[in-house]
Design a protein around this motif. Structure first.
Motif, PDB file in Angstrom:
ATOM      1  N   PRO A  17       0.848  -1.200   0.000  1.00 39.16           N
ATOM      2  CA  PRO A  17       0.000   0.000   0.000  1.00 39.16           C
ATOM      3  C   PRO A  17       0.885   1.252   0.000  1.00 39.16           C
ATOM      4  CG  PRO A  17      -0.793  -1.590   1.601  1.00 39.16           C
ATOM      5  CD  PRO A  17       0.532  -2.102   1.109  1.00 39.16           C
ATOM      6  N   TYR A  18       0.454   2.262  -0.740  1.00 37.12           N
ATOM      7  CA  TYR A  18       1.227   3.509  -0.822  1.00 37.12           C
ATOM      8  C   TYR A  18       0.289   4.676  -1.107  1.00 37.12           C
ATOM      9  CZ  TYR A  18       0.904   2.949  -5.914  1.00 37.12           C
ATOM     10  OH  TYR A  18       0.454   2.810  -7.200  1.00 37.12           O
ATOM     11  N   CYS A  19       0.802   5.870  -0.951  1.00 35.21           N
ATOM     12  CA  CYS A  19       0.045   7.091  -1.228  1.00 35.21           C
ATOM     13  C   CYS A  19       0.158   7.441  -2.702  1.00 35.21           C
ATOM     14  CB  CYS A  19       0.604   8.269  -0.427  1.00 35.21           C
ATOM     15  SG  CYS A  19       0.345   8.150   1.347  1.00 35.21           S
ATOM     16  N   ALA A  20      -0.973   7.747  -3.335  1.00 38.88           N
ATOM     17  CA  ALA A  20      -0.942   8.258  -4.703  1.00 38.88           C
ATOM     18  C   ALA A  20      -0.081   9.512  -4.694  1.00 38.88           C
ATOM     19  CB  ALA A  20      -2.353   8.561  -5.185  1.00 38.88           C
ATOM     20  N   GLY A  21       0.751   9.649  -5.707  1.00 38.89           N
ATOM     21  CA  GLY A  21       1.762  10.696  -5.711  1.00 38.89           C
ATOM     22  C   GLY A  21       1.272  12.115  -5.904  1.00 38.89           C
ATOM     23  N   HIS A  22       0.010  12.303  -6.264  1.00 42.64           N
ATOM     24  CA  HIS A  22      -0.440  13.659  -6.586  1.00 42.64           C
ATOM     25  C   HIS A  22      -0.562  14.578  -5.387  1.00 42.64           C
ATOM     26  CE1 HIS A  22      -4.367  12.289  -5.284  1.00 42.64           C
ATOM     27  NE2 HIS A  22      -4.327  11.338  -6.204  1.00 42.64           N
ATOM     28  N   SER A  23      -0.815  14.042  -4.200  1.00 44.36           N
ATOM     29  CA  SER A  23      -0.950  14.907  -3.030  1.00 44.36           C
ATOM     30  C   SER A  23      -0.893  14.075  -1.758  1.00 44.36           C
ATOM     31  CB  SER A  23      -2.276  15.675  -3.072  1.00 44.36           C
ATOM     32  OG  SER A  23      -3.374  14.778  -3.037  1.00 44.36           O
ATOM     33  N   SER A  24      -0.398  14.697  -0.714  1.00 44.66           N
ATOM     34  CA  SER A  24      -0.419  14.057   0.602  1.00 44.66           C
ATOM     35  C   SER A  24      -0.227  15.119   1.672  1.00 44.66           C
ATOM     36  CB  SER A  24       0.651  12.975   0.720  1.00 44.66           C
ATOM     37  OG  SER A  24       1.927  13.525   0.516  1.00 44.66           O
ATOM     38  N   ILE A  25      -0.637  14.757   2.866  1.00 44.53           N
ATOM     39  CA  ILE A  25      -0.418  15.598   4.036  1.00 44.53           C
ATOM     40  C   ILE A  25       0.500  14.811   4.955  1.00 44.53           C
ATOM     41  CG2 ILE A  25      -1.472  16.647   6.078  1.00 44.53           C
ATOM     42  CD1 ILE A  25      -4.071  16.926   4.434  1.00 44.53           C
ATOM     43  N   MET A  26       1.650  15.402   5.272  1.00 41.57           N
ATOM     44  CA  MET A  26       2.616  14.759   6.174  1.00 41.57           C
ATOM     45  C   MET A  26       3.050  15.758   7.230  1.00 41.57           C
ATOM     46  SD  MET A  26       5.366  12.808   3.831  1.00 41.57           S
ATOM     47  CE  MET A  26       4.915  12.441   2.167  1.00 41.57           C
ATOM     48  N   SER A  27       3.152  15.277   8.448  1.00 38.02           N
ATOM     49  CA  SER A  27       3.717  16.136   9.493  1.00 38.02           C
ATOM     50  C   SER A  27       5.231  16.183   9.316  1.00 38.02           C
ATOM     51  CB  SER A  27       3.336  15.608  10.879  1.00 38.02           C
ATOM     52  OG  SER A  27       3.688  14.252  11.014  1.00 38.02           O
ATOM     53  N   ILE A  28       5.846  17.214   9.843  1.00 40.71           N
ATOM     54  CA  ILE A  28       7.277  17.413   9.640  1.00 40.71           C
ATOM     55  C   ILE A  28       8.097  16.266  10.247  1.00 40.71           C
ATOM     56  CG2 ILE A  28       7.647  18.877  11.671  1.00 40.71           C
ATOM     57  CD1 ILE A  28       9.267  19.279   8.176  1.00 40.71           C
ATOM     58  N   ASP A  29       7.613  15.665  11.324  1.00 38.84           N
ATOM     59  CA  ASP A  29       8.351  14.544  11.906  1.00 38.84           C
ATOM     60  C   ASP A  29       8.384  13.351  10.947  1.00 38.84           C
ATOM     61  OD1 ASP A  29       5.482  14.354  12.663  1.00 38.84           O
ATOM     62  OD2 ASP A  29       6.102  12.460  13.580  1.00 38.84           O
ATOM     63  N   VAL A  30       7.322  13.141  10.170  1.00 32.41           N
ATOM     64  CA  VAL A  30       7.282  12.061   9.184  1.00 32.41           C
ATOM     65  C   VAL A  30       8.279  12.344   8.067  1.00 32.41           C
ATOM     66  CG1 VAL A  30       5.855  10.986   7.386  1.00 32.41           C
ATOM     67  CG2 VAL A  30       4.951  11.273   9.698  1.00 32.41           C
ATOM     68  N   VAL A  31       8.317  13.588   7.612  1.00 28.36           N
ATOM     69  CA  VAL A  31       9.272  13.966   6.566  1.00 28.36           C
ATOM     70  C   VAL A  31      10.695  13.692   7.045  1.00 28.36           C
ATOM     71  CG1 VAL A  31      10.194  15.894   5.209  1.00 28.36           C
ATOM     72  CG2 VAL A  31       7.720  15.703   5.586  1.00 28.36           C
ATOM     73  N   ARG A  32      10.998  14.081   8.261  1.00 28.87           N
ATOM     74  CA  ARG A  32      12.355  13.864   8.800  1.00 28.87           C
ATOM     75  C   ARG A  32      12.674  12.380   8.953  1.00 28.87           C
ATOM     76  NH1 ARG A  32      11.183  18.687  12.713  1.00 28.87           N
ATOM     77  NH2 ARG A  32      12.186  20.357  11.549  1.00 28.87           N
ATOM     78  N   LYS A  33      11.714  11.599   9.442  1.00 26.96           N
ATOM     79  CA  LYS A  33      11.928  10.149   9.586  1.00 26.96           C
ATOM     80  C   LYS A  33      12.165   9.494   8.223  1.00 26.96           C
ATOM     81  CE  LYS A  33       8.987   9.698  13.657  1.00 26.96           C
ATOM     82  NZ  LYS A  33       7.676   9.210  14.124  1.00 26.96           N
ATOM     83  N   MET A  34      11.367   9.894   7.232  1.00 26.21           N
ATOM     84  CA  MET A  34      11.532   9.327   5.894  1.00 26.21           C
ATOM     85  C   MET A  34      12.893   9.692   5.314  1.00 26.21           C
ATOM     86  SD  MET A  34       7.904   9.628   3.954  1.00 26.21           S
ATOM     87  CE  MET A  34       6.591   8.472   4.250  1.00 26.21           C
ATOM     88  N   TYR A  35      13.305  10.904   5.536  1.00 31.63           N
ATOM     89  CA  TYR A  35      14.621  11.331   5.042  1.00 31.63           C
ATOM     90  C   TYR A  35      15.725  10.465   5.644  1.00 31.63           C
ATOM     91  CZ  TYR A  35      18.877  14.010   4.443  1.00 31.63           C
ATOM     92  OH  TYR A  35      20.165  14.371   4.151  1.00 31.63           O
ATOM     93  N   ARG A  36      15.690  10.291   6.953  1.00 33.77           N
ATOM     94  CA  ARG A  36      16.720   9.469   7.614  1.00 33.77           C
ATOM     95  C   ARG A  36      16.655   8.018   7.137  1.00 33.77           C
ATOM     96  NH1 ARG A  36      15.349  12.878  12.001  1.00 33.77           N
ATOM     97  NH2 ARG A  36      13.922  11.336  12.849  1.00 33.77           N
ATOM     98  N   ALA A  37      15.456   7.474   7.010  1.00 33.08           N
ATOM     99  CA  ALA A  37      15.294   6.080   6.578  1.00 33.08           C
ATOM    100  C   ALA A  37      15.760   5.887   5.138  1.00 33.08           C
ATOM    101  CB  ALA A  37      13.836   5.649   6.721  1.00 33.08           C
ATOM    102  N   SER A  38      15.635   6.911   4.312  1.00 33.52           N
ATOM    103  CA  SER A  38      16.009   6.781   2.896  1.00 33.52           C
ATOM    104  C   SER A  38      17.501   6.510   2.716  1.00 33.52           C
ATOM    105  CB  SER A  38      15.608   8.034   2.113  1.00 33.52           C
ATOM    106  OG  SER A  38      16.426   9.126   2.460  1.00 33.52           O
ATOM    107  N   LYS A  39      18.284   6.817   3.719  1.00 39.43           N
ATOM    108  CA  LYS A  39      19.723   6.549   3.638  1.00 39.43           C
ATOM    109  C   LYS A  39      20.027   5.052   3.719  1.00 39.43           C
ATOM    110  CE  LYS A  39      20.836  11.012   5.639  1.00 39.43           C
ATOM    111  NZ  LYS A  39      21.414  11.736   6.769  1.00 39.43           N
ATOM    112  N   ASN A  40      19.042   4.271   4.205  1.00 38.03           N
ATOM    113  CA  ASN A  40      19.243   2.833   4.402  1.00 38.03           C
ATOM    114  C   ASN A  40      18.382   1.960   3.490  1.00 38.03           C
ATOM    115  OD1 ASN A  40      21.030   3.315   6.616  1.00 38.03           O
ATOM    116  ND2 ASN A  40      19.229   3.795   7.846  1.00 38.03           N
TER     117      ASN A  40
END
Length: 158
Positions: free
Chosen positions: A61-84
């Motif tokens: 399951p994933y979010c359709a790419g056209h739009s989403s609402i994310m809190s800043i903590d989610v953005v930061r977590k995703m950024y850190r996780a993307s390194k791995n």
């Protein structure tokens, strides 16, 4: 947001303010959730993905790419996780699919999250986002006029 999305600002702002007031402003990942999608294996298709790039028969399951609402903590977590997590060029599948699974984030799709522009041109505009699939400027203007006409009198139920 993609460039073919119209934001219902008079509805989005109070919606987000209510989340903040209710203490629900962390671990937020809201979107149009895609749950049953398969990789495209036809070579001439824009979304073609090889079995080497993605060996499974179904996407998570994933979010359709056209739009989403994310809190800043989610953005930061995703950024850190993307390194791995090895990158996949299908950014919606990668970000909200792979990374949210790794981070144990719950995707949520409000029932009023998203609609196509065409179905809401002259209706009460109770969705947060509208997809202008044909990028038709006149439809965008008509929808915006509908949104602003109802903005003060509309009582949309989240």
């Amino acid at each position: 947001m993609d460039d073919d999305i119209i934001i219902n600002i008079p509805l989005v702002v109070p919606y987000l303010a209510e989340k903040l007031k209710a203490g629900k402003s962390v671990n937020v990942l809201e979107c149009k959730t895609i749950t049953e999608n398969i990789p495209v294996r036809e070579r001439n298709n824009k979304w073609f993905i090889t079995p080497e790039e993605y060996p499974f028969t179904k996407f998570l399951p994933y979010c359709a790419g056209h739009s989403s609402i994310m809190s800043i903590d989610v953005v930061r977590k995703m950024y850190r996780a993307s390194k791995n997590v090895p990158y996949l060029w299908l950014e919606d599948v990668y970000g909200s699919g792979f990374l949210s699974l790794l981070l144990k984030l719950n995707m949520f799709m409000p029932k009023f999250y998203f609609e196509p522009v065409i179905s809401s041109l002259y209706d009460k505009p109770c969705s947060l986002f509208y997809l202008n699939i044909f990028k038709n400027e006149s439809n965008a203007l008509v929808l915006w006029n509908t949104i602003t006409k109802y903005e003060k009198r509309l009582n949309c139920m989240y």
